[in-house]
Write an enzyme that holds these catalytic residues in place. Structure first.
Site, mmCIF file in Angstrom:
data_model
loop_
_atom_site.group_PDB
_atom_site.id
_atom_site.type_symbol
_atom_site.label_atom_id
_atom_site.label_comp_id
_atom_site.label_asym_id
_atom_site.label_seq_id
_atom_site.Cartn_x
_atom_site.Cartn_y
_atom_site.Cartn_z
ATOM 1 N N TYR A 162 33.338 9.019 3.952
ATOM 2 C CA TYR A 162 33.499 8.823 5.399
ATOM 3 C C TYR A 162 33.875 7.368 5.717
ATOM 4 O O TYR A 162 34.779 7.092 6.514
ATOM 5 C CB TYR A 162 32.177 9.206 6.062
ATOM 6 C CG TYR A 162 32.104 9.090 7.564
ATOM 7 C CD1 TYR A 162 32.775 9.985 8.392
ATOM 8 C CD2 TYR A 162 31.312 8.104 8.158
ATOM 9 C CE1 TYR A 162 32.662 9.890 9.778
ATOM 10 C CE2 TYR A 162 31.192 7.999 9.531
ATOM 11 C CZ TYR A 162 31.874 8.895 10.335
ATOM 12 O OH TYR A 162 31.757 8.798 11.700
ATOM 13 N N LYS A 166 37.193 6.055 7.553
ATOM 14 C CA LYS A 166 37.023 5.399 8.848
ATOM 15 C C LYS A 166 37.648 4.002 8.859
ATOM 16 O O LYS A 166 38.233 3.587 9.851
ATOM 17 C CB LYS A 166 35.534 5.335 9.212
ATOM 18 C CG LYS A 166 34.988 6.671 9.726
ATOM 19 C CD LYS A 166 35.797 7.174 10.908
ATOM 20 C CE LYS A 166 35.098 8.195 11.760
ATOM 21 N NZ LYS A 166 36.030 8.822 12.741
HETATM 22 P P1 NAI Z 1 30.908 15.935 17.290
HETATM 23 O O1 NAI Z 1 30.665 16.692 16.022
HETATM 24 O O2 NAI Z 1 30.064 16.238 18.452
HETATM 25 O O3 NAI Z 1 32.422 16.075 17.686
HETATM 26 C C1 NAI Z 1 33.462 16.194 16.787
HETATM 27 C C2 NAI Z 1 34.324 17.351 17.195
HETATM 28 O O4 NAI Z 1 35.459 17.412 16.356
HETATM 29 C C3 NAI Z 1 33.626 18.698 17.057
HETATM 30 O O5 NAI Z 1 33.656 19.345 18.292
HETATM 31 C C4 NAI Z 1 34.432 19.431 16.002
HETATM 32 O O6 NAI Z 1 34.550 20.809 16.235
HETATM 33 C C5 NAI Z 1 35.767 18.757 16.101
HETATM 34 N N1 NAI Z 1 36.550 18.877 14.881
HETATM 35 C C6 NAI Z 1 36.125 18.766 13.599
HETATM 36 N N2 NAI Z 1 37.140 18.966 12.746
HETATM 37 C C7 NAI Z 1 38.239 19.176 13.501
HETATM 38 C C8 NAI Z 1 39.595 19.415 13.200
HETATM 39 N N3 NAI Z 1 40.030 19.468 11.933
HETATM 40 N N4 NAI Z 1 40.464 19.591 14.192
HETATM 41 C C9 NAI Z 1 40.041 19.558 15.488
HETATM 42 N N5 NAI Z 1 38.760 19.338 15.836
HETATM 43 C C10 NAI Z 1 37.872 19.157 14.846
HETATM 44 O O7 NAI Z 1 30.781 14.388 16.899
HETATM 45 P P2 NAI Z 1 30.821 13.046 17.791
HETATM 46 O O8 NAI Z 1 29.615 12.295 17.503
HETATM 47 O O9 NAI Z 1 31.199 13.296 19.163
HETATM 48 O O10 NAI Z 1 31.992 12.259 17.049
HETATM 49 C C11 NAI Z 1 33.259 12.016 17.585
HETATM 50 C C12 NAI Z 1 33.948 10.983 16.731
HETATM 51 O O11 NAI Z 1 33.220 9.763 16.758
HETATM 52 C C13 NAI Z 1 34.056 11.351 15.267
HETATM 53 O O12 NAI Z 1 35.294 10.914 14.768
HETATM 54 C C14 NAI Z 1 32.937 10.575 14.617
HETATM 55 O O13 NAI Z 1 33.194 10.315 13.256
HETATM 56 C C15 NAI Z 1 32.931 9.321 15.443
HETATM 57 N N6 NAI Z 1 31.674 8.580 15.426
HETATM 58 C C16 NAI Z 1 30.587 9.025 16.117
HETATM 59 C C17 NAI Z 1 29.418 8.288 16.094
HETATM 60 C C18 NAI Z 1 28.261 8.703 16.904
HETATM 61 O O14 NAI Z 1 27.286 7.916 16.977
HETATM 62 N N7 NAI Z 1 28.270 9.871 17.530
HETATM 63 C C19 NAI Z 1 29.281 7.084 15.277
HETATM 64 C C20 NAI Z 1 30.505 6.661 14.658
HETATM 65 C C21 NAI Z 1 31.651 7.421 14.732
#
Ligand code: NAI
Length: 735
Positions: A162, A166
């Site tokens: 990851y 990233k």
């Molecule tokens: P989340 O899991 O709630 O949202 C991610 C969404 O992406 C999900 O709804 C999932 O269905 C969708 N997804 C996964 N694979 C996919 C694909 N191949 N095509 C289309 N959609 C797809 O997670 P969150 O926390 O909202 O994360 C959003 C972004 O922020 C991610 O990139 C994550 O790595 C990043 N992030 C989040 C942090 C946090 O504290 N929540 C910390 C650092 C980074």
């Protein structure tokens, strides 16, 4: 005014939940048409469902917003963009947010764990962005967000896959920021912290609850708004706090010694210094980064304009010159602190010696007339070049290994102090296209406090950077002038010593080309060459001795063109031709007869007028100086000025209310003339002004129109002609 997204089409990937959902709702609420993409996968990338995206679309529509769903994986980048085009006809904003996790300690990371993460985060963001790119480029608007993570920036146990992906996104964003800038496509990266299903396994429930995605969304909206000019930025954002990150680099250390192979022991010895962040710099572009490396090898170089091979071949970066963007840009100001030590070291560097008793005033700080050599004026200003500021100028994407110092102009407005702190401000005055290369004219003003001390024009030749369709000449260039055809009026010969370059470099030009044989060989030279500005110093002091009695206050300006290199130990012969206060010079190497400095001249102040301060102190008229200069200008450019102006200007200079001098500037007859006294016929316009106000106008401190309305400047005759004054006084505006 609140930030509206009316008319904008936004695609948010992975917007079925978590942060993405929050962004989609926030954009829609402010008028954007939103494509809500979500595959509906589980956190590890398994499964598929349209429900997640549909729900968000419903919520937006229920509130009166515009949205459509897309259920493709980000790995089908084109399809996502197609949904935006089909539904709304364009794509303006892309938030790459979709993500999954497959955390494993490194040893247990399988190929699939690695590949899946790279595919969704890095490759997915690449594919969707590439599909959007040309649409944004054509419409000259685009805002792109990449989503990184603290795990990538700092590393985190169990997240090798990851964090690699990233941080890969930060690299991708950095380059998109560079490539997109000229199309108004800006790309920024955020490392969010928010409670979501991705974090609920690692954070305590109450923290997940309190770190709301709503505290991240406003930052994304701002970065995506047309008002926001941020590009290539990296931000940490969470809980309502936002911070910006950038790179810091230690001053570093050169660990290579002349004539010796570079050794690991040398690295060990300098280790503390290499890692010492005192006075760290903050490079923000590959040019700035490369520059400090290249400056060790090949700092902006002089004397080799006849020998482009001197430019050391290193990886050349894509070059591109855009004069419209570059001209007028300023480099960051530089400061230079010095004591008598630097003045003396410089004097020794340009060949002064106690063998000549007259040189003592430049070599001994206890001498009653201790002075700084006038050509020392290039030293404080060269930092602007050496520090690599040129690399940060937009529109100047050039290969810094191909840069040669072609010409130099220096003008002093005051005798140089022998110690103190000077500040230099450099501006790109012009960029010329010479076919085989580009010429960058860099104007550097050097100040002591608010007082302008000297002006330098560096003329920098960039081999191979021509052909960008620019102009060949510039009126801003201080042109070299050929010497008269007759035999020289005087000749001075001086030998340089074998250590001349070794000594001269201590004044601040540390380029190894002047000391390191292996480095010189890479540049195509048999041995290290003398600094061009060292020969320049020799020539100037020859003139100062011959025609100004070694009096530095008589020195006004010098211009030279660097033609060929000089080897330390060779003798320099300066031929001089006196034409009024202008001394034309040409420098050759005695042993080979090769011309090394051409088109050169030194301008002196007349013996009686000396420096400007002396003039005013002595009760003489300051305006005389300016008229003398105008006279010189007419001599050089008269025919051209006659064409432009075609008028005779009469001047009446007053002091304490009395008429004290009259001058005629004839830019109508022949190739123009200046003489003291009234015009024999009728002047087209006659201007009456006090000596003091005339100086103010000449120095650009007082606008002639304003002076007229304030009654400080009286005009008789064709008043419209006074607008052409600028053409005549232009050279002084920079004073
Ligand atoms: P989340 O899991 O709630 O949202 C991610 C969404 O992406 C999900 O709804 C999932 O269905 C969708 N997804 C996964 N694979 C996919 C694909 N191949 N095509 C289309 N959609 C797809 O997670 P969150 O926390 O909202 O994360 C959003 C972004 O922020 C991610 O990139 C994550 O790595 C990043 N992030 C989040 C942090 C946090 O504290 N929540 C910390 C650092 C980074």
């Amino acid at each position: 005014m609140s930030l509206s997204f009316e008319g904008r089409v936004v695609l948010v990937t992975g917007a079925g939940g978590g942060l993405g959902k929050e962004y989609a709702l926030a954009f829609a609420e402010r008028g954007a048409s939103v494509v809500v993409n979500d595959l509906g996968a589980d956190t590890k990338g398994g499964g598929k469902s349209s429900a997640a995206a549909d729900k968000v679309v419903e919520e937006i529509r229920a509130k009166g917003g515009k949205a459509v769903a897309n259920y493709d994986s980000v790995e089908d980048g084109e399809k996502l963009i197609q949904t935006a085009l089909d539904a709304f006809g364009r794509i303006d904003i892309l938030v790459n947010n979709a993500g999954i996790l497959r955390d494993r300690s490194f040893a247990r990371t399988s190929d699939l764990d690695w590949d899946l993460i790279q595919r969704v985060h890095l490759r997915g963001s690449f594919l969707v962005t590439r599909a959007a790119w040309n649409h944004m480029k054509n419409q000259k608007f685009g805002r792109i967000i990449m989503t990184t993570s603290a795990a990538g920036i700092y590393g985190n146990f169990g997240q090798a896959n990851y964090s690699a992906a990233k941080l890969g996104l930060v690299g991708l964003a950095n380059t998109l920021a560079v490539e997109g800038r000229k199309y108004n496509i800006f790309c920024n990266t955020i490392a969010p912290v928010a409670g979501s299903r991705l974090t609920e396994t690692v954070m305590p429930p109450d923290l997940v609850e309190s770190l709301k995605p709503e505290y991240v969304a406003p930052m994304v909206l701002w970065l995506c708004h047309e008002q926001c000019q941020e590009n290539g930025g990296l931000f940490e954002v969470g809980a309502g706090w936002i911070g910006k990150l950038r790179w810091e680099r230690s001053q570093g250390r050169i660990v290579r010694q002349m004539n010796q192979p570079m050794s690991p022991e040398a690295v060990r010895e300098q280790w503390d210094k290499i890692c010492d962040f005192t006075d760290a710099t903050k490079p923000s572009s590959v040019q700035e980064s490369l520059q400090s490396v290249v400056s060790v090898l090949s700092r902006v170089e002089e004397e080799v304009s006849a020998s482009p091979t001197a430019a050391v071949a290193m990886a050349s970066s894509a070059s591109g010159i855009n004069p419209a963007e570059a001209v007028g840009q300023k480099l960051p100001p530089t400061t230079f602190s010095f004591t008598h030590t630097q003045c003396i070291l410089y004097a020794l560097g340009v060949g002064m010696s106690t063998k000549d008793p007259e040189h003592l005033r430049f070599l001994y700080e206890g001498h009653s007339d201790f002075s700084c050599l006038p050509t020392f004026g290039v030293i404080p200003s060269q930092a602007a070049m050496m520090d690599g500021g040129l690399g940060s100028i937009p529109g100047l994407n050039i290969d810094f290994t191909q840069v040669l110092h072609g010409e130099q102009y220096l003008e002093l407005y005051k005798p140089l102090p022998t110690s103190g702190q000077l500040t230099s401000e450099a501006t790109i005055a012009d960029v010329l296209d010479k076919g085989s290369g580009a010429v960058i004219l860099l104007d550097v003003n050097t100040y002591s406090g608010d007082e302008l001390i000297c002006y330098n024009q560096f003329s920098v030749f960039v081999v191979g950077a021509g052909g960008f369709g620019g102009k060949r000449t510039s009126e801003k260039a201080k042109a070299p002038l050929p010497p008269p055809k007759r035999a020289p009026d005087a000749v001075a010969i001086d030998s340089t010593t074998k250590d001349q370059a070794a000594l001269y470099r201590l004044s601040g030009d540390w380029n190894p080309l002047h000391i390191d044989p292996s480095f010189a060989a890479m540049g195509g030279f048999k041995s290290p060459i003398l600094h061009g500005l060292c020969s320049f110093g020799f020539a100037a002091r020859h003139v100062l001795k011959q025609y100004a009695n070694n009096d530095p206050s008589r020195f006004k300006a010098i211009k030279v063109r660097f033609v060929k290199p000089v080897m330390p130990g060779q003798s320099l012969q300066t031929e001089m031709w006196k034409e009024g206060n202008r001394i034309h010079i040409q420098c050759t190497v005695k042993e080979t007869d090769a011309v090394v400095l051409s088109g050169a001249y030194v301008d002196l102040h007349g013996a009686s007028e000396a420096s400007p301060e002396n003039l005013t102190k002595g009760g003489g008229l300051q305006s005389e100086l300016v008229f003398a200069e105008i006279g010189r200008r007419i001599k050089d450019l008269g025919a051209e000025l006659v064409k432009k102006v075609n008028a005779v200007f009469g001047w009446e200079i007053t002091k304490d209310g009395k008429n004290v001098a009259q001058w005629t500037i004839d830019l109508k007859n022949g190739s123009g003339a200046l003489h003291e006294g009234p015009y024999s016929g009728k002047a087209d316009v006659t201007i009456t002004v006090s000596d003091e106000d005339f100086m103010e106008v000449a120095q650009g401190k007082l606008n002639p129109q304003k002076a007229f309305f304030a009654g400080k400047l009286k005009v008789r005759g064709n008043i419209m002609l006074s607008q052409k004054l600028e053409v005549i006084l232009k050279d002084y505006a920079k004073l």
